[in-house]
Design a protein around this motif. Structure first.
Motif, PDB file in Angstrom:
ATOM      1  N   ILE A 186      13.093  21.195  -6.302  1.00  0.00           N
ATOM      2  CA  ILE A 186      13.559  22.576  -6.167  1.00  0.00           C
ATOM      3  C   ILE A 186      12.490  23.322  -5.363  1.00  0.00           C
ATOM      4  O   ILE A 186      11.309  23.313  -5.718  1.00  0.00           O
ATOM      5  CB  ILE A 186      13.862  23.203  -7.550  1.00  0.00           C
ATOM      6  N   ASP A 187      12.925  23.878  -4.222  1.00  0.00           N
ATOM      7  CA  ASP A 187      12.012  24.502  -3.258  1.00  0.00           C
ATOM      8  C   ASP A 187      11.853  25.993  -3.556  1.00  0.00           C
ATOM      9  O   ASP A 187      12.741  26.594  -4.168  1.00  0.00           O
ATOM     10  CB  ASP A 187      12.598  24.319  -1.847  1.00  0.00           C
ATOM     11  N   ASP A 188      10.735  26.563  -3.122  1.00  0.00           N
ATOM     12  CA  ASP A 188      10.490  28.014  -3.234  1.00  0.00           C
ATOM     13  C   ASP A 188      10.693  28.500  -4.664  1.00  0.00           C
ATOM     14  O   ASP A 188      11.233  29.596  -4.881  1.00  0.00           O
ATOM     15  CB  ASP A 188      11.430  28.810  -2.306  1.00  0.00           C
ATOM     16  N   PHE A 189      10.277  27.702  -5.624  1.00  0.00           N
ATOM     17  CA  PHE A 189      10.543  28.074  -7.011  1.00  0.00           C
ATOM     18  C   PHE A 189       9.838  29.382  -7.380  1.00  0.00           C
ATOM     19  O   PHE A 189       8.691  29.613  -7.033  1.00  0.00           O
ATOM     20  CB  PHE A 189      10.116  26.985  -7.998  1.00  0.00           C
ATOM     21  N   ILE A 209       6.214  25.252  -6.252  1.00  0.00           N
ATOM     22  CA  ILE A 209       5.866  26.667  -6.451  1.00  0.00           C
ATOM     23  C   ILE A 209       5.806  27.360  -5.094  1.00  0.00           C
ATOM     24  O   ILE A 209       5.080  26.909  -4.206  1.00  0.00           O
ATOM     25  CB  ILE A 209       4.491  26.836  -7.127  1.00  0.00           C
ATOM     26  N   ASP A 210       6.538  28.427  -4.941  1.00  0.00           N
ATOM     27  CA  ASP A 210       6.573  29.137  -3.660  1.00  0.00           C
ATOM     28  C   ASP A 210       5.185  29.644  -3.284  1.00  0.00           C
ATOM     29  O   ASP A 210       4.408  30.068  -4.133  1.00  0.00           O
ATOM     30  CB  ASP A 210       7.540  30.316  -3.729  1.00  0.00           C
ATOM     31  N   LYS A 211       4.920  29.628  -1.966  1.00  0.00           N
ATOM     32  CA  LYS A 211       3.578  29.983  -1.516  1.00  0.00           C
ATOM     33  C   LYS A 211       3.197  31.429  -1.780  1.00  0.00           C
ATOM     34  O   LYS A 211       2.029  31.757  -1.804  1.00  0.00           O
ATOM     35  CB  LYS A 211       3.369  29.627  -0.039  1.00  0.00           C
ATOM     36  N   ALA A 243       2.314  22.631  -5.397  1.00  0.00           N
ATOM     37  CA  ALA A 243       2.011  23.990  -4.924  1.00  0.00           C
ATOM     38  C   ALA A 243       2.090  24.024  -3.405  1.00  0.00           C
ATOM     39  O   ALA A 243       1.490  23.192  -2.723  1.00  0.00           O
ATOM     40  CB  ALA A 243       0.622  24.410  -5.392  1.00  0.00           C
ATOM     41  N   GLU A 244       2.850  24.986  -2.888  1.00  0.00           N
ATOM     42  CA  GLU A 244       3.010  25.156  -1.440  1.00  0.00           C
ATOM     43  C   GLU A 244       2.012  26.183  -0.929  1.00  0.00           C
ATOM     44  O   GLU A 244       1.610  27.087  -1.664  1.00  0.00           O
ATOM     45  CB  GLU A 244       4.390  25.743  -1.119  1.00  0.00           C
ATOM     46  N   GLY A 245       1.643  26.050   0.330  1.00  0.00           N
ATOM     47  CA  GLY A 245       0.836  27.092   0.980  1.00  0.00           C
ATOM     48  C   GLY A 245      -0.603  27.170   0.522  1.00  0.00           C
ATOM     49  O   GLY A 245      -1.194  28.255   0.484  1.00  0.00           O
TER      50      GLY A 245
HETATM   51 MG    MG Z   1       9.165  26.219   0.213  1.00  0.00          MG
END
Ligand code: MG
Ligand code: C2E
Ligand code: MG
Ligand code: MG
Length: 286
Positions: A186-189, A209-211, A243-245
């Motif tokens: 699941i993206d941009d959670f 986890i969304d950035k 974790a993104e970003g």
């Molecule tokens: Mg994303």
């Protein structure tokens, strides 16, 4: 509108932008131009894929890569996916683009593995509309078959909002995808509104986890608490968490302390051209 687009394309080609259709706003004209150019981008070979490494926090190893679509147009220059993906979604082109990315990246990764590169998992973004279409499962099977990529090495990233419609069908589709051996993320959670009870019923492997929750760590106390709560939540539901970003050593250290499983971000690497990614993977030794 089509005439206006043709005219805009021609006039841009002469580096002389003049519009005579007063019925369209400047923004609407730009959109029409972009849409008509995007339609031909696939055939003109203007689309390409870049790959961003995903690392395991505990070992520091590259365990995956997210494929991100890029578009370079002669007149418009480099157009951001933040701009052309929503456009493709609104004009129906997303199905073609999405299938192209899936085919292209699965073949690429399969070739790399055959050439002896260390194995890693490929993560592909799938838009809500692709996900909702009943041809998706069949296409997925076909791409796996044609490319020879092992299903275990493929992960599909779906945004929270994509999972919010038609719950029963969505969950059914997800089960069928996972039955193939493909993982689901699941993206941009944290940017959508899924309830915990719904989330619990979803057959997911990874929560990203969304950035926006990562970028102000460690300065923002709230974001630190949100990030650590999401990590704990994911683990309670037996999902892995990425974790993104991640851009700084402080962020990485914080995430490590919180038991986050994976990360991606500029701190380790920006998305890379295919050859550069292959070279990085080769040198990292897997
Ligand atoms: Mg994303
Ligand atoms: P996303 O799937 O959440 O992808 C992560 C975005 O964050 C990418 O932007 C990536 O380049 C960027 N990023 C990675 N690390 C960092 C970092 O440390 N700092 C910052 N500030 N940004 C970082 P990109 O490539 O511009 O893509 C934007 C969005 O466009 C993606 O967000 C995704 O929603 C969409 N997208 C891109 N390619 C595809 C595709 O093939 N299919 C679909 N459906 N959507 C795509
Ligand atoms: Mg993504
Ligand atoms: Mg996104």
């Amino acid at each position: 509108a089509a005439d206006a687009a043709m005219y805009a394309v021609k006039s841009q080609g002469r580096n002389n932008i003049a519009f005579y259709d007063a019925g369209l706003t400047v923004q609407a004209r730009q959109r029409v131009v972009m849409e008509s150019r995007l339609r031909s981008a696939i055939n003109l070979g203007q689309l390409y894929c870049v790959y961003q490494p995903q690392l395991e926090l505990s070992s520091g190893r590259i365990v995956g890569a997210e494929v991100l679509l890029r578009w370079h147009d002669e007149q418009l220059g480099q157009v951001s996916p933040a701009e052309f993906i929503p456009l493709a979604e609104s004009c129906g082109l997303i199905h073609q683009l999405g299938l192209w990315v899936l085919q292209h990246s699965c073949h690429q990764v399969s070739q790399w593995l055959q050439a002896g590169l260390p194995a890693f998992r490929l993560a592909v973004n799938v838009s809500a509309q692709q996900f909702a279409k009943d041809t998706m499962l069949q296409q997925l099977k076909q791409v796996l078959k044609d490319s020879g990529l092992s299903a275990q090495l493929l992960e599909l990233e779906v945004t929270e909002s994509a999972l919010m419609t038609d719950e029963v069908r969505v969950i059914d589709t997800m089960h069928q995808i996972r039955a193939l051996g493909v993982r689901l993320a699941i993206d941009d959670f944290g940017t959508g509104y899924s309830s915990l009870s719904y989330l619990k019923r979803l057959p997911l492997d990874v929560l990203k986890i969304d950035k926006r929750f990562i970028e102000h760590i460690p300065a923002e106390q709230d974001d630190k608490q949100i990030a650590s709560a999401i990590i704990a939540l994911a683990h309670t539901m037996n999902f892995k968490v990425l974790a993104e970003g991640v851009e700084t050593a402080e962020q990485l250290q914080f995430l490590q302390q919180q038991g986050c499983d994976y990360y991606q971000g500029y701190y380790f690497s920006k998305p890379l051209a295919a050859d550069d990614f292959a070279a990085l993977l080769q040198n990292s030794g897997g």
